[in-house]
Design an enzyme around this catalytic site. Structure first.
Site, short mmCIF file in Angstrom:
data_model
loop_
_atom_site.label_atom_id
_atom_site.label_comp_id
_atom_site.label_asym_id
_atom_site.label_seq_id
_atom_site.Cartn_x
_atom_site.Cartn_y
_atom_site.Cartn_z
CB THR A 390 -0.85 -0.05 1.28
OG1 THR A 390 -1.72 -1.17 1.20
CG2 THR A 390 -1.69 1.20 1.51
CG ASN A 410 -5.65 -6.09 -0.32
OD1 ASN A 410 -5.04 -5.78 0.72
ND2 ASN A 410 -6.36 -7.19 -0.39
CB SER A 461 -9.56 -0.18 5.45
OG SER A 461 -8.23 0.24 5.28
N GLY A 483 -0.94 -3.61 5.75
CA GLY A 483 -2.07 -4.47 6.10
C GLY A 483 -2.40 -4.35 7.57
O1 DON Z 1 -7.19 -1.68 3.66
C1 DON Z 1 -6.40 -2.44 4.21
O2 DON Z 1 -6.27 -2.52 5.41
C2 DON Z 1 -5.50 -3.31 3.36
N1 DON Z 1 -6.13 -3.59 2.09
C3 DON Z 1 -4.21 -2.61 3.19
C4 DON Z 1 -3.22 -3.43 2.43
C5 DON Z 1 -1.84 -3.04 2.70
O3 DON Z 1 -1.55 -2.18 3.48
C6 DON Z 1 -0.82 -3.79 1.99
N2 DON Z 1 0.46 -3.24 2.32
N3 DON Z 1 1.45 -3.14 2.63
#
Ligand code: DON
Length: 579
Positions: A390, A410, A461, A483
Site C-alpha cells: 500500500t 491491497n 480497512s 495491512g
Molecule cells: O485496507 C487495508 O487494510 C489493506 N487492504 C491494506 C493493504 C496493505 O496495506 C498492503 N500493504 N502493505
C-alpha cells in the site's frame, strides 16, 4: 510523561540566522543544525513532502513551491504514484485522506474506499460446501471492488484545493507518456511476482518487455495506455474515468472474465467526506481514520490503554514496554474482529471503543509481568502473513495545512489484473471483507458479521492516515502501509515521538513490533536485542522475527514551525524533501 524534547529541533538562532541571510536549509547546514542525532530528518521551512517514491515527492514539492497548497500537492502525488509505483500507487484502488487545515479549523477525512459491486453477495467467496475460496477473493476479477481513487482525489481537490484536476494530472501524464528511469525496487518487485502477473496478457504487455523480461534498473519505462487513461480524466473530470471510454474498458474486462463491476456501479461510486475518529494521548489530540477503516479506532484504543503506564520511563523497545504494547494490541485486534465494519451498513460502538473508561477496564486485566494467551481472549483460526503493498504520503504546506493520505490496491500489484486497453491494475480489496465470519483475510485478520459482504458496502480497512494536533496546531502527520501492521506501525511512530522524544527520522527508522491477537505471537523486526526477546519469552510470549513492517512517511512540525520529514528506509525509494 515524556514529550518531544527540543533537543532534536534546530536551535532557533541557527534557523533565524539562516533565514536572515537567506541561506536555504540545505542538507549540509541542516546536518549542522541537527548535530548529535544519529538519524537526520529532512528539514524545510515552507513545505515538506514525504512519499514512498522520489519522483512523486519531487512533483508534489514543485506544486508547493509554485504556490499550491498541501491538498494540491497530495492529489498531484497521488496521481504520480499511480505511474511510478504501480504495485501500490493507483487509480484502480481506493484509500483515505485526512486534511487538517493550518488555521486550526476542523480536521476532515475523505473516504474513497472501494465498494462492493451491486451484484456482490455474502457468500460469493465460498464454495458449495460453504468453505472460503481465497484464490477467488484475491486473484480473479471478482476480487476487485469499485475503484474510488479518482473520485476521492478529485473531491479533495474540488473542496480543499486551489488547482484544477488537469493541472494536478499533468506531471503524472508526462511521467506515463515520456517514461521514467526505473530504480532497482521497481525491477525486483515485478520480478518477484512474474508468474502471478504474466498470466494476464494485458498485465504482461503493460509491465514487462515484449519478450516477457523485466525492465532493468536504469532503463526507461513508458505507459502510453495509462497516459491516455489519465488524459481522459484531465479532459472530462471524474466522468473521464467512471463513464465513457475508461468505464467501457473496465466493464468489458469484467464481462469477458466473470467480474461483477457494471457501468452503473462505476457511475454510482461516491467518495464520502467523514469526521475522523478523535482521541487524546498525553495532552496531544489524535485524529485518525474512522470506519470503514478500523485504524483510527484501534490506534486510539491502544493509546488509551497505554496512557495508564509510564511508557517513556519503561523505555523504547524494552521488554516491559513491548509486553504492555502487545497486551494492549491483542485486546484491540480482538475487538476489531467483532465490532468493526462499514458504519453506513452496521452499527459500530465507536465511542465505546475509544472511551478512556473502557481502556481502564481493559487495562485492569493486563498482567504487567505475564502474557495472556490470545485464545483466552477469543478463539480464531488465522492464516499466515502475506507479502503486500500500500502506500502512504504526508504533506505540509507553508500555511501549515497538513494532508495524510494512504491508498492501496491491497496486495502488491493488487489482483494482478490490468484493465485491457486502459493500462492500470485493479485492486483485490474484496479480500478485506470476511469471506465467511471467522475466516481470516490475507493478513490473518478475522472479520465478523459486521464485515460481511453486502452490495455497495465498503470493506473494512486498517489504513490509518493520522494527524496529531496540540493546542489546535498541527504537529505530526503520519501513516503507513502494511495491512494489519498499519495500526501498530502508526501507533509506534506516535509513541516514539510522544513517549520517547525521538526526532521524526529516528521515530520512523526504529525497529518495530506487532501483535494482532491471532496469531498469538509478537512479531518483531531485526534490531530488538536477544536478551529483550528472552525476557518476553519468560513472560510467556512467542516472539517471531520477520521481515520489515510498514513504510511510514511522516512529518513533524516543530514548536517554531520548522518542518521535519522522516521517510521510511524500509523502502529504498522513500523520500522526504522540504524547502
Ligand atoms: O485496507 C487495508 O487494510 C489493506 N487492504 C491494506 C493493504 C496493505 O496495506 C498492503 N500493504 N502493505
Amino acid at each position: 510523561m515524556t514529550t518531544p524534547t527540543r533537543k532534536h529541533l534546530p536551535p532557533l538562532t541557527a534557523v533565524l540566522v539562516a533565514l536572515s541571510l537567506s541561506i536555504p536549509l540545505t542538507p549540509a547546514n541542516a546536518d549542522a543544525i541537527l548535530e548529535g542525532e544519529r538519524f537526520h530528518p529532512a528539514v524545510g521551512l515552507n513545505g515538506m513532502v514525504a512519499t514512498s517514491h522520489t519522483l512523486a515527492t519531487e512533483v508534489a514539492l514543485e506544486v508547493l513551491k509554485s504556490g499550491g497548497n498541501a491538498i494540491d500537492a497530495a492529489v498531484t502525488a497521488g496521481f504520480a504514484l499511480a505511474v511510478t509505483q504501480p504495485r501500490s500507487g493507483n487509480i484502480g484502488g481506493g484509500g483515505f485522506m485526512l486534511i487538517a487545515p493550518g488555521d486550526s479549523s476542523p480536521v476532515t477525512a475523505i473516504d474513497y474506499r472501494e465498494t462492493a459491486p451491486a451484484a456482490a453477495t455474502e457468500t460469493m467467496f465460498q464454495d458449495e460446501n460453504g468453505d472460503a475460496v481465497t484464490e477467488r477473493s484475491r486473484f480473479t476479477h471478482l476480487a476487485a471492488g469499485v475503484p474510488g481513487t479518482v473520485a476521492g482525489l478529485a473531491l479533495a481537490l474540488e473542496k480543499h484545493g486551489t488547482i484544477d484536476l488537469k493541472t494536478a494530472l499533468a506531471p503524472a501524464i508526462k511521467l506515463a507518456r515520456e517514461g521514467f528511469v526505473v530504480p532497482p525496487r521497481f525491477t525486483d518487485g515485478l520480478e518477484s511476482v512474474r508468474d502471478r502477473l504474466q498470466q494476464w496478457p494485458a498485465t504482461r504487455a503493460t509491465f514487462y518487455k515484449e519478450d516477457g523480461s523485466t525492465y532493468q534498473p536504469g532503463e526507461r519505462f513508458r505507459q502510453p495506455e495509462l497516459a491516455d487513461t489519465l488524459q481522459r480524466i484531465a479532459d472530462h473530470g471524474t466522468a473521464g474515468f467512471y463513464e465513457g471510454e475508461t468505464a467501457r474498458l473496465i466493464v468489458e474486462e469484467m464481462s469477458r472474465n466473470g467480474g461483477l463491476i457494471t457501468e452503473a456501479d462505476l457511475k454510482n461510486y461516491r467518495p464520502v467526506e467523514r469526521q475522523p475518529v478523535r482521541g487524546s494521548y498525553r495532552g496531544y489530540d489524535i485524529y485518525s481514520m474512522s470506519p470503514p477503516s478500523s485504524g483510527g479506532t484501534h490506534i486510539i484504543q491502544i493509546l488509551n490503554i497505554l496512557e495508564g503506564y509510564p511508557m517513556g520511563e519503561y523505555g523504547h523497545n524494552s521488554a516491559q514496554s513491548i509486553h504492555l504494547m502487545a497486551e494492549a494490541m491483542k485486546l484491540a485486534y480482538a475487538d476489531r474482529s467483532e465490532y468493526l465494519g462499514d458504519t453506513d451498513f452496521v452499527d459500530v460502538p465507536l465511542s465505546g471503543l475509544t472511551d478512556k473508561r473502557y481502556a481502564t477496564e481493559l487495562r485492569a486485566d493486563i498482567d504487567p509481568g505475564q502474557a495472556r494467551a490470545s485464545l483466552d481472549i477469543r478463539a480464531g483460526n488465522p492464516a499466515s502473513y502475506e507479502s503486500n503493498e500500500t502506500t502512504h504520503f504526508s504533506i505540509v504546506d507553508r500555511w501549515g495545512n497538513a494532508v495524510s493520505n494512504t491508498y492501496t490496491i491491497n496486495f502488491s500489484y493488487g489482483s494482478g489484473i490490468t484493465v485491457t486497453g486502459a493500462g492500470f491494475l485493479l485492486n483485490n480489496e474484496m479480500d478485506d471483507f470476511s469471506a465467511k465470519p471467522g475466516v481470516p483475510n490475507a493478513y490473518g485478520l478475522i472479520g465478523g458479521e459486521a464485515n460481511r459482504i453486502e452490495p455497495g458496502k465498503r470493506m473494512l480497512s486498517s489504513m490509518s492516515p493520522t494527524i496529531v494536533r496540540r493546542d489546535d496546531r498541527n504537529v505530526l502527520v503520519t501513516g503507513s502501509p502494511g495491512g494489519s501492521r498499519i495500526i501498530t506501525t502508526t501507533l509506534q511512530v506516535l509513541m516514539n515521538v510522544i513517549d520517547h522524544g525521538m526526532n521524526i527520522q529516528s521515530a520512523v527508522s526504529a525497529p518495530r513490533i506487532h501483535h494482532q491477537w491471532l496469531p498469538d505471537e509478537i512479531r518483531i523486526e531485526n534490531g530488538i536485542s536477544p536478551d529483550t526477546i528472552t525476557l518476553l519469552q519468560d513472560m510467556g510470549h512467542t516472539v517471531e522475527t520477520r521481515s520489515a513492517m510498514g513504510a511510514i512517511q511522516s512529518i513533524h512540525i516543530g514548536d517554531d514551525g520548522i518542518l521535519y520529514g522522516g521517510a521510511d528506509p524500509r523502502r529504498s525509494t522513500s523520500s522526504a524533501q522540504g524547502y
